[in-house]
Structure formats: structure tokens, C-alpha cells
Design an enzyme around this catalytic site. Structure first.
Site, PDB file in Angstrom:
ATOM      1  CG  PHE A  36      -0.293  -0.182   2.528  1.00 46.91           C
ATOM      2  CD1 PHE A  36       0.145   0.919   3.262  1.00 46.91           C
ATOM      3  CD2 PHE A  36      -0.098  -1.449   3.059  1.00 46.91           C
ATOM      4  CE1 PHE A  36       0.761   0.753   4.491  1.00 46.91           C
ATOM      5  CE2 PHE A  36       0.508  -1.627   4.287  1.00 46.91           C
ATOM      6  CZ  PHE A  36       0.941  -0.525   5.006  1.00 46.91           C
ATOM      7  CE1 TYR A  37       3.408   2.585  -4.198  1.00 40.57           C
ATOM      8  CE2 TYR A  37       1.465   1.189  -4.206  1.00 40.57           C
ATOM      9  CZ  TYR A  37       2.753   1.448  -4.619  1.00 40.57           C
ATOM     10  OH  TYR A  37       3.399   0.579  -5.449  1.00 40.57           O
ATOM     11  CG  LEU A  38       2.441   4.988   4.006  1.00 39.61           C
ATOM     12  CD1 LEU A  38       3.621   5.020   4.964  1.00 39.61           C
ATOM     13  CD2 LEU A  38       1.136   4.779   4.756  1.00 39.61           C
TER      14      LEU A  38
END
Length: 158
Positions: free
Chosen positions: A29-31
Site C-alpha cells: 500500500f502507499y502512504l
């Protein structure tokens, strides 16, 4: 500076499966994600986690910095993600000349998408391209994992 040089392809058929020598389940996942930079967290087989910072917008070569982080930190960060969770199983497929393809079979919101990457040592490398590779999407930002997390799967005719 860390540097990632890779070519990326859609997979045309499942002929690679008989040649695969290993697989790992990835949840990522991407922050943070914008056109020229992203921050990703990846959990491998539910046992280890890594934070990756990517810079640049060129599809073939980008800055890449990776750091191991505690698994519990990754689990807690998951709730702060941008976009959807990217779930896939990465299969390692040896190629002639010591090269390898990493074939990603996506599940979850990207179910049905299958892509392969070949990491290069230099921009001039020309590894053998097996027949299971379909259209090259190296420079197409719609197929960057960060974009897939935010925008979803591109249309089949894309």
C-alpha cells in the site's frame, strides 16, 4: 543513490507457470503518491515488512530506497494508506543468461491482472524476452503499482 532499472510487460499466457521456481505473497500500500515520487509499504508473506521510497517519473529507471521496518508498524500504517491495497503473488521465473522475470498475479481489486518485470543492471541491457510476455508497459504510468492502487486496473484495451 539507489536505482531501479526494470522493464515491465503484460503477460500474454500462462506458459511461465511450469518454469516458476518460487513465489511470495505480497500485500502493499502507499502512504504517499504523486507523479514523480511515492512511499510504499510492502508486507511479504505476512512475516516481514519494508518501506520503499521511489523517485522520478521515467518508467525504465527510477530512484529507489528501501528499509526494513517492524511488521507491526506496517500493519498499523495500513490504515493510513492512499488508495486501495495491492495484493499479488510474485513468481520467480528464470530466463536464459542468468536473467529472471518476476511475474505478478494480482488478486483483490486487481484480480485478473498479470504483469512481469525484468530488472536490469544497466539501461543498455537486453535480456531475452520469453514468449509469455505480451505488450510492454514500461513507460505507461497506468501500470505503475502506485497508480493501480489509486486508479484501479486500466481497461483491457488500454
Amino acid at each position: 543513490m539507489g536505482l531501479e532499472i526494470e522493464r515491465k510487460f503484460l503477460v500474454a499466457h500462462a506458459g511461465w507457470r511450469a518454469q516458476a521456481v518460487g513465489a511470495v505473497r505480497l500485500e502493499q500500500f502507499y502512504l504517499f503518491s504523486r507523479e514523480d515520487a511515492s512511499v510504499r509499504v510492502r508486507i511479504r508473506d505476512g512475516r516481514a515488512a519494508r518501506l520503499t521510497i521511489k523517485t522520478g517519473r521515467d518508467g525504465l529507471s527510477r530512484g529507489e530506497f528501501e528499509y526494513d521496518i517492524p511488521l507491526q508498524d506496517a500493519v498499523e500504517l495500513r490504515e493510513s494508506r492512499v488508495g486501495k491495497l495491492v495484493e499479488k503473488t510474485r513468481h520467480i521465473v528464470p530466463l536464459e543468461g542468468g536473467w529472471q522475470a518476476e511475474v505478478d498475479v494480482f488478486t483483490g481489486t486487481l484480480d485478473g491482472l498479470v504483469m512481469a518485470e525484468i530488472e536490469l543492471k544497466t539501461m543498455d541491457d537486453a535480456p531475452p524476452l520469453p514468449d509469455f510476455l505480451g505488450r510492454e508497459v514500461t513507460g505507461d504510468p497506468r501500470y505503475f503499482n502506485a497508480q493501480l492502487a489509486v486508479e484501479g486496473r486500466p481497461p483491457a484495451e488500454a
